[in-house]
Design an enzyme around this catalytic site. Structure first.
Site, PDB file in Angstrom:
ATOM      1  N   ASP A  49       0.828  -1.203   0.000  1.00  0.00           N
ATOM      2  CA  ASP A  49       0.000   0.000   0.000  1.00  0.00           C
ATOM      3  C   ASP A  49       0.863   1.254   0.000  1.00  0.00           C
ATOM      4  O   ASP A  49       2.088   1.190   0.133  1.00  0.00           O
ATOM      5  CB  ASP A  49      -0.959   0.004   1.199  1.00  0.00           C
ATOM      6  CG  ASP A  49      -0.311  -0.541   2.477  1.00  0.00           C
ATOM      7  OD1 ASP A  49       0.870  -0.244   2.729  1.00  0.00           O
ATOM      8  OD2 ASP A  49      -0.993  -1.267   3.219  1.00  0.00           O
ATOM      9  N   ASP A 103      -8.387  -3.133  14.022  1.00  0.00           N
ATOM     10  CA  ASP A 103      -9.759  -3.313  13.545  1.00  0.00           C
ATOM     11  C   ASP A 103      -9.874  -4.443  12.524  1.00  0.00           C
ATOM     12  O   ASP A 103     -10.897  -4.608  11.871  1.00  0.00           O
ATOM     13  CB  ASP A 103     -10.299  -2.017  12.946  1.00  0.00           C
ATOM     14  CG  ASP A 103      -9.489  -1.513  11.753  1.00  0.00           C
ATOM     15  OD1 ASP A 103      -8.521  -2.186  11.360  1.00  0.00           O
ATOM     16  OD2 ASP A 103      -9.831  -0.435  11.217  1.00  0.00           O
ATOM     17  N   HIS A 126      -7.942  -4.885   9.761  1.00  0.00           N
ATOM     18  CA  HIS A 126      -7.582  -4.622   8.366  1.00  0.00           C
ATOM     19  C   HIS A 126      -6.254  -5.289   8.015  1.00  0.00           C
ATOM     20  O   HIS A 126      -5.387  -5.469   8.865  1.00  0.00           O
ATOM     21  CB  HIS A 126      -7.551  -3.117   8.062  1.00  0.00           C
ATOM     22  CG  HIS A 126      -6.410  -2.364   8.661  1.00  0.00           C
ATOM     23  ND1 HIS A 126      -6.555  -1.490   9.718  1.00  0.00           N
ATOM     24  CD2 HIS A 126      -5.088  -2.320   8.345  1.00  0.00           C
ATOM     25  CE1 HIS A 126      -5.389  -0.946  10.012  1.00  0.00           C
ATOM     26  NE2 HIS A 126      -4.482  -1.442   9.199  1.00  0.00           N
ATOM     27  N   GLU A 138      -9.967  -1.591   4.980  1.00  0.00           N
ATOM     28  CA  GLU A 138     -10.641  -1.278   6.235  1.00  0.00           C
ATOM     29  C   GLU A 138     -11.931  -2.085   6.380  1.00  0.00           C
ATOM     30  O   GLU A 138     -12.426  -2.670   5.412  1.00  0.00           O
ATOM     31  CB  GLU A 138     -10.964   0.222   6.274  1.00  0.00           C
ATOM     32  CG  GLU A 138      -9.759   1.145   6.171  1.00  0.00           C
ATOM     33  CD  GLU A 138      -8.942   1.232   7.448  1.00  0.00           C
ATOM     34  OE1 GLU A 138      -9.003   0.306   8.283  1.00  0.00           O
ATOM     35  OE2 GLU A 138      -8.224   2.226   7.623  1.00  0.00           O
TER      36      GLU A 138
END
Length: 261
Positions: free
Chosen positions: A67, A136, A138, A143
């Site tokens: 990313d 979370d 990811h 996400e």
């Protein structure tokens, strides 16, 4: 999914580096997938140490990063291209241009994402993908709510992700970009072997969902339950919510050494 619970980050790094070393010994031209973040750093330190000791070479290998932030200047120290260069690439012997990442400054974002997907495919796909996991759930910057069939694209970062990453921007959340380019979940699933590392109690909830929860876009990493060869490397703190932890320990203790991970 193989779950391996180890005593500390050094043990995790050694086992992951063994997997990379075995891959490169059999196929020097292998393609690696590189994640940034805190969890993989010990792996990169171990790989760099093995290169320095003359036991490992990346000279014929290629790599793709997961990313990149959108809009950060090319010379900003927190672009993921610069981060991965500092923590790993500059410390070993990749050939010039052998490590590629998404273009967060592209004028045509959709075209840049499509070109990145094509570059991975043209390289023959990723042989071993190193991953971390967000609090979370990811992976990459996919996400919660991300499509399980997603490909490389632009994503808006969740506020929790920006809070978590503010430590890299002098604890100023406003300095953390709001958008990124990321490989999609389906892109990650195309890798032939995924090695996911999670360290620390703050990752325990995400790990619980990853390993023992239902597959859901609410916890994007759970898609890895459908992967044909995924290894989850955990320290005790990250593993402490797993109900089957004792079984995972027993299974790994009884595993033939020749199998590796």
């Amino acid at each position: 999914m193989e779950v391996v619970i180890l005593p500390d980050p050094a043990a995790i790094a050694s086992l992951a580096a063994d997997a990379v070393g075995a891959l490169l010994a059999g196929r020097p031209t292998a393609v690696l997938g590189l994640a940034t973040g805190s969890s993989p750093v010990a792996i990169y330190d171990e790989l760099a140490a093995r290169y320095a000791a003359g036991t490992l070479s990346f000279a014929a290998a290629r790599a793709f990063t997961l990313d990149e932030y959108v809009g950060l200047p090319a010379d900003h120290p927190e672009t993921y291209r610069n981060v991965i260069d500092a923590v790993f690439v500059s410390r070993v012997d990749f050939a010039p241009g052998a490590v590629q990442g998404p273009d967060g400054l592209a004028a045509d974002i959709p075209a840049a994402c499509a070109a990145y997907e094509a570059a991975i495919a043209d390289a023959g796909g990723v042989d071993l993908q190193i991953l971390g996991i967000g609090t979370d759930g990811h992976i990459g910057f996919n996400e919660p709510g991300s499509s399980l069939a997603s490909r490389t694209r632009i994503k808006t970062l969740a506020r929790q992700t920006r809070i978590d990453n503010a430590r890299f921007f002098d604890d100023d959340i406003d300095a953390v970009p709001t958008h990124c380019l990321t490989q999609g979940l389906a892109t990650i699933m195309d890798a032939r072997h995924v090695v996911l590392v999670a360290i620390g109690e703050n990752k325990a909830e995400a790990v619980e969902h990853l390993v023992e929860g239902p597959v859901s876009a609410r916890w994007p990493a759970t898609i890895l339950q459908h992967h044909r060869h995924v290894t989850v490397l955990l320290d005790e703190d990250a593993a402490h919510r797993l109900q089957l932890a004792d079984y995972y320990r027993e299974a790994y203790r009884g595993k033939p050494k020749w199998q590796g991970i």
